[in-house]
Design a protein around this motif. Sequence first.
Motif: not given
Length: 338
Positions: A1-2, A18, A22, A25, A149, A281-282, A285
């Motif tokens: 993940m993220p 990143r 993401a 994914v 994820p 990005s997190y 994700y």
Amino acid sequence: MPIQPSMPHRSNSFDILRICAALAVIVCHHYYISGRDGPSWMNVGMIGGVAVMTFFTISGYLVTTSWLREPHVLKFCAKRLLRLWPGMIAAVVLNIFVFGLAFTDLPARSFLSHGQTLEYVKNLLLYRAYVNLPEVFTGNPLATLMNGPLWTIPMETMCYAALAVAGLVGVFRYRWLASLVLVAFVLLFVARYNADFTGTMMHWWEYPAYFACGSLIALHRERFLAHAATITFGLIPVAMFFWLTGLQHTSGLVVLPALLIFLGTRTSVVSGWISRPGDPSYGVYLSGCPIAQAVYAVWPGMNFYASMGLSMLLSMLLGYVLWHSIESPALRLKRYLR
């Protein structure tokens, strides 16, 4: 993940990597969510795998750099929680009270009191992933799946914990000792848990091996950055040799970490422009899977690529919202740890 501490936006291109990971994914998962096989020329699973390898490599590099800069275990753990926990709290709340209630076939009270829903809250403990919710997306090919994820987050937490323990017992006081431990772990993975030799990839060894490679580069950061291009491009023929001899997984481990850190430490006008609005990005994700499931549930007949594009767009928008409303304010609390 993220899921790693950000460095100053003007100094690197890690945000771009990143964000791309993401989105990759989402591309990978969208095939499965839509019940489709990938095209013959594309290994869909590999796209998702490389994306996660990207996250773990960058995380290993940046988190180890953070430890070397400030080797204090309590502050280190607090910073890691500030990076992981706020986004996870937002994901759990959204997954249950927004996507869950909107797309479950159960009455609201039954859904909220269901054992599986209550268990889903345990994602906040970061030690085990719970990815399904009761009777959600029942008309989709991946019925009951809410957020696939999430399964990598406990693995990331494990890597953070291992690094903290290593630092606590003094491994990182000596560069040679830390390097030896990291190389030994990578070699153990290659020899014992590598799909090239076992036929089955064990991700709980694979992705931490990429984290270890990123950490190893961080230990020798000055030397690597001084010769980054030479090292990276020198490894490409070695990686090609392994690839051509049928050792594809080993090939990736040889060159991908160096390539990612080489690219991530580059600066450009584009990197500054991309990073200026924040790092979504997190959030991307964590939100990509439920958003893609929701898009497919609402518009099952939509063109596949249009559906994928819409899922990516909505995930980016939510990612920026989460960054500015939750993640960035939480990270600003780090100043109280100094």
